[in-house]
Design a protein around this motif. Structure first.
Motif, PDB file in Angstrom:
ATOM      1  N   PHE A  17     111.021 -15.178 -10.477  1.00 11.95           N
ATOM      2  CA  PHE A  17     110.326 -16.350 -11.046  1.00 11.95           C
ATOM      3  C   PHE A  17     110.666 -17.601 -10.251  1.00 11.95           C
ATOM      4  N   VAL A  18     109.622 -18.281  -9.809  1.00  9.31           N
ATOM      5  CA  VAL A  18     109.804 -19.442  -8.943  1.00  9.31           C
ATOM      6  C   VAL A  18     109.107 -20.689  -9.465  1.00  9.31           C
ATOM      7  N   GLY A  19     108.281 -20.541 -10.490  1.00 14.41           N
ATOM      8  CA  GLY A  19     107.718 -21.730 -11.131  1.00 14.41           C
ATOM      9  C   GLY A  19     108.842 -22.394 -11.915  1.00 14.41           C
ATOM     10  N   PHE A  20     108.950 -23.699 -11.801  1.00 15.23           N
ATOM     11  CA  PHE A  20     110.065 -24.371 -12.472  1.00 15.23           C
ATOM     12  C   PHE A  20     109.924 -24.215 -13.987  1.00 15.23           C
ATOM     13  N   PRO A  21     110.922 -23.574 -14.635  1.00 18.67           N
ATOM     14  CA  PRO A  21     110.774 -23.216 -16.061  1.00 18.67           C
ATOM     15  C   PRO A  21     111.173 -24.372 -16.972  1.00 18.67           C
ATOM     16  N   HIS A  22     110.377 -25.405 -16.944  1.00 20.94           N
ATOM     17  CA  HIS A  22     110.663 -26.613 -17.729  1.00 20.94           C
ATOM     18  C   HIS A  22     110.590 -26.297 -19.227  1.00 20.94           C
ATOM     19  N   ILE A  55     117.924 -17.296 -23.778  1.00 17.19           N
ATOM     20  CA  ILE A  55     118.418 -17.639 -22.446  1.00 17.19           C
ATOM     21  C   ILE A  55     117.603 -18.824 -21.956  1.00 17.19           C
ATOM     22  N   ASP A  56     118.292 -19.876 -21.574  1.00 19.68           N
ATOM     23  CA  ASP A  56     117.601 -21.067 -21.109  1.00 19.68           C
ATOM     24  C   ASP A  56     117.041 -20.813 -19.704  1.00 19.68           C
ATOM     25  N   GLY A  57     115.700 -20.893 -19.583  1.00 21.90           N
ATOM     26  CA  GLY A  57     115.052 -20.576 -18.319  1.00 21.90           C
ATOM     27  C   GLY A  57     115.560 -21.444 -17.180  1.00 21.90           C
ATOM     28  N   GLN A  58     115.785 -22.716 -17.476  1.00 22.72           N
ATOM     29  CA  GLN A  58     116.225 -23.642 -16.447  1.00 22.72           C
ATOM     30  C   GLN A  58     117.657 -23.326 -15.991  1.00 22.72           C
TER      31      GLN A  58
END
Lengths: 338, 338
Positions: free
Chosen positions: A260-265, B269-272
């Motif tokens: 996963f490379v989209g920033f997971p905001h 789990i926090d994606g960031q």
């Protein structure tokens, strides 16, 4: 020099600013030949990330080395170079393990949407091309500075292997670059999830074998249909939302991998969901530097043409239109010529 | 026969029940030689998972094949066998990829804390030992039915490699088995996080090189101190809480791997956070079946002694005391002899 400044969400201006100077002896200053607008720049443009004061923006660049600090030995003035959006020393144990964006001395590069940009840790960050590129290679090389390397990392993190099946979630410049990466890494079947005709066309041109227009649970069901009910070996998650992450996890086969490379905001991953998928999940800011020598070779040999993701070319002075066109999804990615 | 029934949280009884029969032609019925109480059985015992009606319980077993269905060909009555807590066909593409607990025909085994247990898909699920084991091997072999295989999967999911550094979060039977697995897979440094003296001792006996008693941020800081500020290559997360997951992610080096096998009940789990760690994360119910042949060899050759995690042996009729002792952390794991 002319430089792009973001004053507030939606307020992008090109202004006169002092040229950057060598600050540390490991710095280089680059005269940019091309730069561009990143999907992640839209976070500030849309006000999702705060803009508290006017600040320079941009982190993708190719150009000619103008000046180097006293300690720089691997690049010299006059060379055409590409660098990552994160400066790295390329020598610490984390760089050696291939995760340059977590380098022990990492520094983010900023202010690249300008005529000149200062790049720290030049020896570890910049890679010179084997010769001065022709004009037509400029977009391809610029793409290596971020999106192509990010798509490559998504494919590596998703452990794409020869003969495997890959799904690409997201049809932006990174997702489309991910299609190229999956193809180059040997995926036999590449399922691109896209509902935009022009992007579908480019995905197919880059090597996608199937297009899925459905999203969410319907999208997952369609991927399962295409993979004997199993799901894909590898999923490249190139969006970063709650929905796309769920879609990515559910589209992988048990024991498969999601990069996963989209920033997971603000994205939360349900531990129990991840547990029962048996999926391996790895993400992060792409260690673009790790891939530059290989990707430069692939561009110079004509194997890949990632520059096709640029469907809008503007002068630097027109940068505001580049942001607008990308924000309104009229353009995939805007290239700027200073 | 005598069988354990959970009536309500905290209410475990041994009762007379009908012996299980062959239902499908792929079934086998096993006369259990030993069975045990799992940390995951405590979820119901503690009322975290609902118990709406009296139900059989238990999913770990070794024993003698009593009877097989007409289609069973790989095991026969009289053989000593070990099986996983999930029945699998061992032939579908997911089993072939090594993820038997996600088998396309997976069925959970239940009711093993009893004198007899029915095991579906016997050909795919049960593995016979090369000969009848001596009495002293029984605990080691029983451990393979779940905890040792689960510790092994944690180490595989965390990609433990020769010469690497591994951290084990959790000092229960699974965590301690994870120490054995990390050692067998060649980890040079194994940091066990434990604050219980008897468990620390066993961890050291199993191959741990360092003990960290701190938890949370302090535990992370201590791991960093022990790893040149980098974090570990591999982390085996054998607890499953929000805190232990965070501790696991932060204890790994950028680009390292976390294998998580503690059931993540309600864990987010926090994606960031995951994004910026660059960590690869994989978990799930362990595909114990995949490892049985190899682990049986290691037990018969005397290389590993995972049966040492059983520090309490009871008769089946005393099962309630086994739950109580584990719930109160007086025992690591209770072995039951029917």
């Amino acid at each position: 020099m002319r430089a792009t400044i973001i004053h507030a969400p939606g307020d992008i201006r090109v202004e006169n600013a002092p040229e950057p100077k060598i600050v540390a002896p490991t710095d280089a200053v680059i005269r940019t030949v091309a730069t561009c607008v990143c999907g992640s720049d839209l976070w500030s443009y849309r006000g999702v990330l705060p803009v508290t004061e006017p600040q320079p923006i941009g982190h993708e660049y190719v150009g000619i080395v103008e000046e180097v600090g006293a300690d720089v030995s691997s690049v010299r003035p006059g060379q055409f170079v590409i660098g990552s959006f994160v400066a790295s020393d390329n020598t610490c144990p984390i760089c050696q393990a291939g995760y340059h964006t977590s380098c022990q001395h990492a520094q983010w590069v900023n202010g690249a949407q300008a005529q000149y940009v200062r790049v720290p840790l030049a020896d570890g960050t910049l890679v010179a091309t084997p010769e001065q590129p022709t004009e037509e290679l400029i977009p391809d090389l610029l793409a290596l500075s971020d999106v192509m390397g990010t798509g490559w990392y998504a494919a590596k993190a998703a452990e794409v292997k020869p003969g495997s099946t890959a799904v690409v979630v997201g049809d932006g410049a990174v997702g489309l670059s991910g299609v190229i990466a999956a193809k180059e890494l040997g995926a036999e079947r590449i399922i691109a999830m896209s509902r935009h005709e022009s992007r579908q066309k480019l995905a197919l041109e880059f090597g996608a074998t199937d297009i899925v227009t459905e999203r969410g649970e319907e999208g997952v069901a369609r991927v399962k249909e295409l993979t004997n009910g199993l799901g894909a070996d590898s999923v490249l998650e190139c969006v970063g939302t709650q929905q796309s992450m769920h879609q990515g996890l559910q589209s992988a086969r048990p024991g498969g991998n999601v990069g996963f490379v989209g920033f997971p905001h603000g994205t939360q991953i349900d531990g129990q969901e991840l547990f029962f998928t048996h999926v391996g999940l790895r993400g992060g800011p792409a260690p673009v530097r790790a891939y530059l020598p290989d990707l430069i070779d692939r561009v110079f040999s004509g194997r890949i043409n990632p520059g096709k993701v640029f469907d809008l070319t503007l002068s630097l002075d027109e940068v505001a239109e580049g942001y607008k066109a990308m924000d309104e999804r009229r353009a995939i990615k805007a290239l700027l010529r200073p």
